[in-house]
Each structure stands twice: as C-alpha cells, then as structure tokens.
Design an enzyme around this catalytic site. Sequence first.
Site, short mmCIF file in Angstrom:
data_model
loop_
_atom_site.label_atom_id
_atom_site.label_comp_id
_atom_site.label_asym_id
_atom_site.label_seq_id
_atom_site.Cartn_x
_atom_site.Cartn_y
_atom_site.Cartn_z
CG MET A 88 -2.61 -0.29 6.22
SD MET A 88 -4.22 0.39 6.68
CE MET A 88 -3.82 1.28 8.18
CG ASP A 137 -9.72 -9.64 4.87
OD1 ASP A 137 -8.68 -10.27 5.17
OD2 ASP A 137 -10.20 -8.73 5.59
CE LYS A 141 -4.45 -7.86 -4.05
NZ LYS A 141 -3.56 -8.68 -4.79
N1 SAH Z 1 -5.17 -5.89 11.65
C1 SAH Z 1 -3.94 -6.10 10.92
C2 SAH Z 1 -3.52 -4.86 10.16
C3 SAH Z 1 -4.46 -4.52 9.03
S1 SAH Z 1 -3.97 -3.11 8.15
C4 SAH Z 1 -2.86 -6.57 11.90
O1 SAH Z 1 -3.06 -6.50 13.12
O2 SAH Z 1 -1.83 -7.04 11.45
C5 SAH Z 1 -3.15 -3.82 6.79
C6 SAH Z 1 -1.66 -3.65 6.92
O3 SAH Z 1 -1.16 -4.60 7.84
C7 SAH Z 1 -0.88 -3.92 5.66
O4 SAH Z 1 -0.88 -2.80 4.81
C8 SAH Z 1 0.50 -4.16 6.25
O5 SAH Z 1 1.11 -2.96 6.61
C9 SAH Z 1 0.17 -4.91 7.51
N2 SAH Z 1 0.26 -6.37 7.37
C10 SAH Z 1 -0.71 -7.27 7.53
N3 SAH Z 1 -0.23 -8.52 7.42
C11 SAH Z 1 1.10 -8.40 7.17
C12 SAH Z 1 2.16 -9.32 6.98
N4 SAH Z 1 1.97 -10.63 7.00
N5 SAH Z 1 3.40 -8.82 6.79
C13 SAH Z 1 3.62 -7.50 6.78
N6 SAH Z 1 2.66 -6.59 6.95
C14 SAH Z 1 1.41 -7.04 7.15
#
Ligand code: SAH
Length: 510
Positions: free
Chosen positions: A175, A38, A60
């Site tokens: 998020m 995704d 997305k």
């Molecule tokens: N499983 C993922 C989180 C998924 S929830 C993890 O462990 O990172 C989705 C949220 O993750 C987004 O809304 C944001 O808050 C965060 N996120 C994911 N990738 C990111 C990145 N590269 N930089 C900043 N926030 C990120």
Amino acid sequence: MTDKTGMVYLIGAGPGDPGLLTIKAKECIESADVVVYDYLASPLLLEYARTDAQIIYVGKKGGDHTLTQDKINLLLVDKAKQGLSVARLKGGDPFVFGRGGEEAQLLLERGVQYEVIPGVTSAISAPAYAGIPITHRDHTSFVSFITGHENPDKKDSSMQWDVFAKSNATLVFLMGVKNLGNIVKNLVANGKPADTPVALVRWGTTSQQQTVTGSLETIVEKVRTAKLKSPAIIVVGHVVNLRKELAWFDKKPLFGRRIVITRARAQASGLVSQLTKMGAHCLEIPTIRIIPSEDTAPLKTAIDNIKDYDWLVLTSVNGVKFFFDTLFDMGKDVRALGHLKFACIGPVTKERLGDYGIIGDILPETYRAESVIDAFSGIEMQGKKVLLPRAKVARTILPEELTRMGAIVDEVTAYETILSDEGKEQLISMLTDKEIDAVTFTSSSTVSNFMSLLESQNAADLLKNVTIASIGPITSDTARSFGIKPDIEAIPYTIPGLVDGLLAYYEKQE
Ligand code: SAH
C-alpha cells in the site's frame, strides 16, 4: 433460529493468478451459499461458486460502490446469522494487511463461527513473479513486511525508519505507491545508501504485471515516468538486483499482449488457458452462445432409426456433444452405434469423439471439397445412408459432395448458434482506447458476430494496428469479406495452430 449454523470463512484468495488459490479455499468457494469479494480478489475465482450462490461485490477502496469496513462486517454477521455459509475472499492473505484480524474479532464478538484460510500473499508472490527472491543467503538474512500507508505526519509513528535504514533486511512495503516519495526520503534521511536497489511490482502474478526498478535515488522519477499506480509492492534491498538474472514471468513469449478471444464462452477456455500460459492477457468477448436446437424431434427420430444409417458424420465438437447428449437423454448408449462408420471433420472433433470411446474411421482435415473428396476416396458411398447432425445454419459443401458420391444424406439440426452481446461495451471502449493488441477468430460466425457487435462503429478505424488472427482459410475469407485482413492464419486449422501462429508472429516482431 435456523437449525443450520452459519459460518464465515476468511479466505486468502491469493495475489491474482487464479492458480495460486489453495485447494482448501477452492473447496470453500465451491460449497458457499454467499461469496463476498473485493477488487483485489480475482473475479475468475467466482467461477468456482455454485450457480445459485449469492455473489456480493464489496468494492474498491475509494470506489463508487464501496461498502465501509463496518458495513462489510455487518454483512458477514448478518448472512452467517441466517445460517448461511459465507466465503469472504480477500486478496493475498487475510491476515497480512488485510484487516482479516478485525473481521475475525467482530465475528467472535457477535458469536459467529469463523475459520481462516491463509493465502499466498502479494508480499512474497509479486516479487517472486518479478524474479526477486525476498531472501537470499548472499544478500539478506531477514525480511520486513511494512505498511506503506501510514500518514507521514502521524505523531507517535511506530515506523522505525532508523532500524529499517540500518538493517540489511529486505524491506517489503504494501500500500505504498502514493507514499513512495516519503518512504524513500525517510530511508535516505536515516542513512540507507542512495544506491540501494528498489523495485515496484504492480498487479503481480497477473498478465498485467508491471515492474519498475531503480535505486532509492532514481525510483521516484522512474515510477512517475512509467505512470505506475497502485496496487503495487515496493521491494527495497540488494535482492532486487537478482531480477536481472532471475526474471521469468515477464519473459514469457506473449507476456503483456492483450488478446481478444471471440468464442462462445463454453468453448473459450482451451484457447484462453493456452494463451494465458504463454503470458498473454486474454479478454473473453463471447460473441456467440450455443444452445440446443429448438426442435429436437428430427434428431430424436434419426436416433430412433439409427439402425438404418451406415455413416455418422460429425463436423464440430458441438455436433458431437449435442448428438451424444440426445442419445443419452433417450436412454440409449454407444452400443446403439456399433454398426456405424464415423467421419469427423478436424482433429479436435475426432478427439472429442474419442472421449466417448469411439475412433473415427475417416478424418477430412477441413470442410473444403477437396479435403472431403480426398478423405472418402476409395470408399463406396453409393446408396449409403449418412446422418449429419449439425448447426442450424451450416455450409453446404459436405452434403453436396457426399450426395455427388451417391450417398443419401440426412441433415438434422443438433444445435443453434445465437448472438451474444455480453461484452459489447467493454470491447468498443477497449478498442477505442487502443488497449487491444490482437483479436482471434475461430470460425466464420465469430467474425460476422464480432462485426455485428461493432455495428455502427467504424470497424476499420477501431481495428487499425490490431493484429487479426484467424483459425483457417474459410474464417479468413469471411474476415476479408468484411474488409478485415488477417495477419495470422493458423496451420493446422486448430486452436494449437492458432496459438503457434500468434507465437511465431510476435517472435518476429521482437
Ligand atoms: N492481504 C493482501 C494485502 C492487502 S493490502 C496480501 O496479502 O497480499 C493491499 C496492498 O497489497 C496493495 O496496496 C498492494 O501493495 C498489495 N497488493 C495486493 N495484490 C497485489 C498484486 N497482485 N500485486 C502487487 N501488489 C499487490
């Protein structure tokens, strides 16, 4: 029933920097029959997939091509039941706000085997790349990972705002960008001091990383001014102040610069990796593709008669590659070349020749006549037979100069360069939206092909304020002939020279 049992790997794909993938995850992607990903998982990781693997984009959040979570689950079950091995890539870590738990439960329920491969979560890595250690003995003794997504009007909320507010924990919200106002309001209403430092890190660990810092009092306004959007991590706590001292990633010399690479895809990776290491965001717009010559007979005949030649002159890494590919395809090896002297143009060509265990005898720096004459000075070329495997369309200086020295030159076509318009639309829209800082040209043909991609567009207008970097004088001449003035010319005329040129140029701008 197939005899092969299917398997689903719930894989943490890391936060964005492709280097933060685990070795186990890489191995899984390499062997998978199906790769499901995704928008949070870096598309660069798909390059590890088998060329015959099915690649499925499940979209997305809120986007047009979204598959609902239910449909994704069914897809995983369906593919596994066909006996396939499925790599389900999830941003960060699959079990940190990634719904990996729900996916695993469903797989279990449907009797599908699964494994979980943890990943580097954005919750720790985005702050780390912003220079924020989420724990530090002087500031905090614990960390909370909190969903920032919960509806603020939800009855029976499990959000313990009073606990968050009173603790000295570092609070990491995922998020939460859309909900930032509510998060701040709840923390302050429950007694968190308004001057508590806050940072938002968007697209952390990628070359598009963007960080905004402030306090509970100022952050909402600052984020609005910076127009910072999701996905971002919100960090609340005194550790945020350490960023002033510890920021490192965004201090890289080319950080945030968006640079177009106009090379054949197969050759682009060296330039891309060097610029990315310096922090640049590289957009690969391949303008050319290199393919073997349609008619391989002349090169094969030359190789059959290799004993008759005295010199082999190689003008590019492609020439080297295609010459040796053909030699090996014919069942011969380097022993067939023992009697030859080798000349190669440019240090990179020499290096590639070295990969085959051969040291070049002569090394003209460039194609220029003086350079060739210089390199061959003092060498008797009268009556010597020279084999020159090269591109279908190539400059004539080299054979002309060698013939003038008395050599008998056989030019044979080893490969062809053809136009590729893979990236055309993306290129034009990014130039129109002023999203490009620099364009690099690594050969005359990349210039002419780039210009033909822009076609009817007004190239001068599109390239206004875009920095043009050329690999050397011949490429620069070609650029000028199209009305483009290079701002940077590499010295030496190599990829590292081009990278140095860009570094020096941007250093001066600061
Ligand atoms: N499983 C993922 C989180 C998924 S929830 C993890 O462990 O990172 C989705 C949220 O993750 C987004 O809304 C944001 O808050 C965060 N996120 C994911 N990738 C990111 C990145 N590269 N930089 C900043 N926030 C990120």
